[in-house]
Motif scaffolding. Sequence first.
Motif, PDB file in Angstrom:
ATOM      1  N   PHE A 134       0.848  -1.194   0.000  1.00 57.97           N
ATOM      2  CA  PHE A 134       0.000   0.000   0.000  1.00 57.97           C
ATOM      3  C   PHE A 134       0.884   1.245   0.000  1.00 57.97           C
ATOM      4  O   PHE A 134       1.870   1.312   0.714  1.00 57.97           O
ATOM      5  N   GLY A 135       0.452   2.254  -0.781  1.00 53.92           N
ATOM      6  CA  GLY A 135       1.160   3.528  -0.705  1.00 53.92           C
ATOM      7  C   GLY A 135       1.717   3.992  -2.029  1.00 53.92           C
ATOM      8  O   GLY A 135       2.923   4.132  -2.212  1.00 53.92           O
ATOM      9  N   THR A 155      -2.467   8.687   2.234  1.00 52.79           N
ATOM     10  CA  THR A 155      -1.036   8.804   1.915  1.00 52.79           C
ATOM     11  C   THR A 155      -0.723  10.248   1.489  1.00 52.79           C
ATOM     12  O   THR A 155       0.285  10.825   1.890  1.00 52.79           O
ATOM     13  N   GLY A 189       3.872   1.363   9.968  1.00 48.20           N
ATOM     14  CA  GLY A 189       3.010   0.855   8.896  1.00 48.20           C
ATOM     15  C   GLY A 189       3.477   1.444   7.582  1.00 48.20           C
ATOM     16  O   GLY A 189       2.728   2.088   6.859  1.00 48.20           O
ATOM     17  N   THR A 190       4.731   1.172   7.252  1.00 52.16           N
ATOM     18  CA  THR A 190       5.388   1.896   6.146  1.00 52.16           C
ATOM     19  C   THR A 190       4.898   1.465   4.766  1.00 52.16           C
ATOM     20  O   THR A 190       4.968   2.232   3.811  1.00 52.16           O
ATOM     21  N   GLY A 191       4.404   0.230   4.619  1.00 51.64           N
ATOM     22  CA  GLY A 191       3.905  -0.221   3.312  1.00 51.64           C
ATOM     23  C   GLY A 191       4.974  -0.093   2.240  1.00 51.64           C
ATOM     24  O   GLY A 191       6.062  -0.674   2.344  1.00 51.64           O
ATOM     25  N   VAL A 199       6.585   4.837   1.374  1.00 49.10           N
ATOM     26  CA  VAL A 199       6.384   6.175   0.812  1.00 49.10           C
ATOM     27  C   VAL A 199       6.609   7.298   1.830  1.00 49.10           C
ATOM     28  O   VAL A 199       7.253   8.302   1.500  1.00 49.10           O
ATOM     29  N   LEU A 200       6.125   7.139   3.061  1.00 48.17           N
ATOM     30  CA  LEU A 200       6.225   8.265   4.004  1.00 48.17           C
ATOM     31  C   LEU A 200       7.639   8.402   4.563  1.00 48.17           C
ATOM     32  O   LEU A 200       8.130   9.522   4.750  1.00 48.17           O
ATOM     33  N   ASP A 259       6.928  -2.256   9.563  1.00 45.94           N
ATOM     34  CA  ASP A 259       5.647  -2.812   9.110  1.00 45.94           C
ATOM     35  C   ASP A 259       5.567  -4.259   9.584  1.00 45.94           C
ATOM     36  O   ASP A 259       6.571  -4.976   9.565  1.00 45.94           O
ATOM     37  N   ILE A 260       4.372  -4.663   9.996  1.00 47.67           N
ATOM     38  CA  ILE A 260       4.211  -6.053  10.454  1.00 47.67           C
ATOM     39  C   ILE A 260       4.164  -7.024   9.281  1.00 47.67           C
ATOM     40  O   ILE A 260       4.287  -8.222   9.473  1.00 47.67           O
ATOM     41  N   ASP A 261       3.947  -6.502   8.065  1.00 47.82           N
ATOM     42  CA  ASP A 261       3.845  -7.379   6.895  1.00 47.82           C
ATOM     43  C   ASP A 261       5.222  -7.500   6.232  1.00 47.82           C
ATOM     44  O   ASP A 261       5.711  -6.539   5.629  1.00 47.82           O
ATOM     45  N   GLY A 320       8.321  -5.214  11.839  1.00 48.06           N
ATOM     46  CA  GLY A 320       8.063  -5.075  13.267  1.00 48.06           C
ATOM     47  C   GLY A 320       7.016  -4.025  13.543  1.00 48.06           C
ATOM     48  O   GLY A 320       6.415  -3.455  12.636  1.00 48.06           O
ATOM     49  N   THR A 321       6.811  -3.790  14.829  1.00 50.34           N
ATOM     50  CA  THR A 321       5.842  -2.768  15.227  1.00 50.34           C
ATOM     51  C   THR A 321       6.224  -2.235  16.596  1.00 50.34           C
ATOM     52  O   THR A 321       7.243  -2.646  17.172  1.00 50.34           O
ATOM     53  N   ASN A 365       0.098   5.739   9.185  1.00 46.73           N
ATOM     54  CA  ASN A 365      -1.129   5.610   8.388  1.00 46.73           C
ATOM     55  C   ASN A 365      -1.670   4.210   8.643  1.00 46.73           C
ATOM     56  O   ASN A 365      -1.327   3.262   7.934  1.00 46.73           O
ATOM     57  N   LEU A 366      -2.479   4.071   9.706  1.00 45.08           N
ATOM     58  CA  LEU A 366      -3.004   2.756  10.094  1.00 45.08           C
ATOM     59  C   LEU A 366      -4.530   2.840  10.105  1.00 45.08           C
ATOM     60  O   LEU A 366      -5.112   3.121   9.073  1.00 45.08           O
ATOM     61  N   LEU A 374      -6.364   0.977  15.868  1.00 46.69           N
ATOM     62  CA  LEU A 374      -4.952   0.706  16.130  1.00 46.69           C
ATOM     63  C   LEU A 374      -4.263   1.948  16.724  1.00 46.69           C
ATOM     64  O   LEU A 374      -3.421   1.827  17.620  1.00 46.69           O
TER      65      LEU A 374
END
Length: 267
Positions: free
Chosen positions: A104-105, A112, A133-135, A138-139, A155-157, A183-184, A204-205, A209
């Motif tokens: 995402f992003g 975003t 939650g960097t995806g 982008v940020l 990011d957890i993903d 991570g988070t 951006n969550l 959360l």
Amino acid sequence: MLVYRLPGTFDTREAHLDLLWEAGATGLEERAGHIRAYFGARTALPPEIADGDWTEEAEQDWQAEFRRTLRPVRAGRLTIVAPWHAGEAEEGTRPLIIEPGMAFGTGHHATTRMATEALSELDLAGVRVLDVGTGSGVLAIAAALLGAGFALGVDIDPITIPIARENAEINGVAPAQARFEEGTLGLGDLPELEEAPFGVVVANLYAELHDLLAGEYAAHLVPGGPLVLTGILTGKLDLVRAALDREGFTGVTVREDGDWALVTARR
Ligand code: SAM
């Protein structure tokens, strides 16, 4: 592309759908009161489905269409662009190149864009920025391009991390300027997170959360450092406001774009 257009819908002609498949249709689609059946060649059809008409339609190059429609997005001092639009940043802005993909992003979501605008309004020179939650990264990459001393994206993903690293590289952002780790907050397993507090935290969550993580945001921010939160549906703003209040944040500002909100605060 050969299309057989049959009046009706999947509901009204349910009994006839099998006949289309049996006649050799390779796909069925419902559009504006018609069933569109795709065929490789004209074929004789049984009387129950003979009330349609055959049309030959131009092939759509979906890839080209996708690339064309993914327009550059102006966001504060940056223009977020796909690699093939890298030369199309708006005058007076810097291109932030994001390869559209699995994470995402791309800048096309209001959240975003609003978060990038909010970062653009800050003086980030030399500041350490945390992007939760960097995806696509982008940020964090935006922060680095805007002069941040260092940006950490978490990011957890796990799928997002190599994507974010690659996007950083495309933008000429070195690992010393922006790092990305799986991570988070709140787990204590990322040394990079615990080294020192951050001058800015952006996330951006989603509202629930933010409510859970508000104490962690406070713990990872230097006193007075701005917090930038988005991914918040406007209907859930009160949840975020209450969480910020609970954790001692003040100076809350809200901006909205359609259903989405961005909140800033300091502590
Ligand atoms: N930062 C990008 C942007 O602004 O476009 C991507 C935001 S996307 C809406 C949210 C990202 O947060 C996803 O990549 C998701 O995997 C990640 N995420 C979800 N829950 C998380 C958590 N508890 N901690 C860290 N990242 C999380």
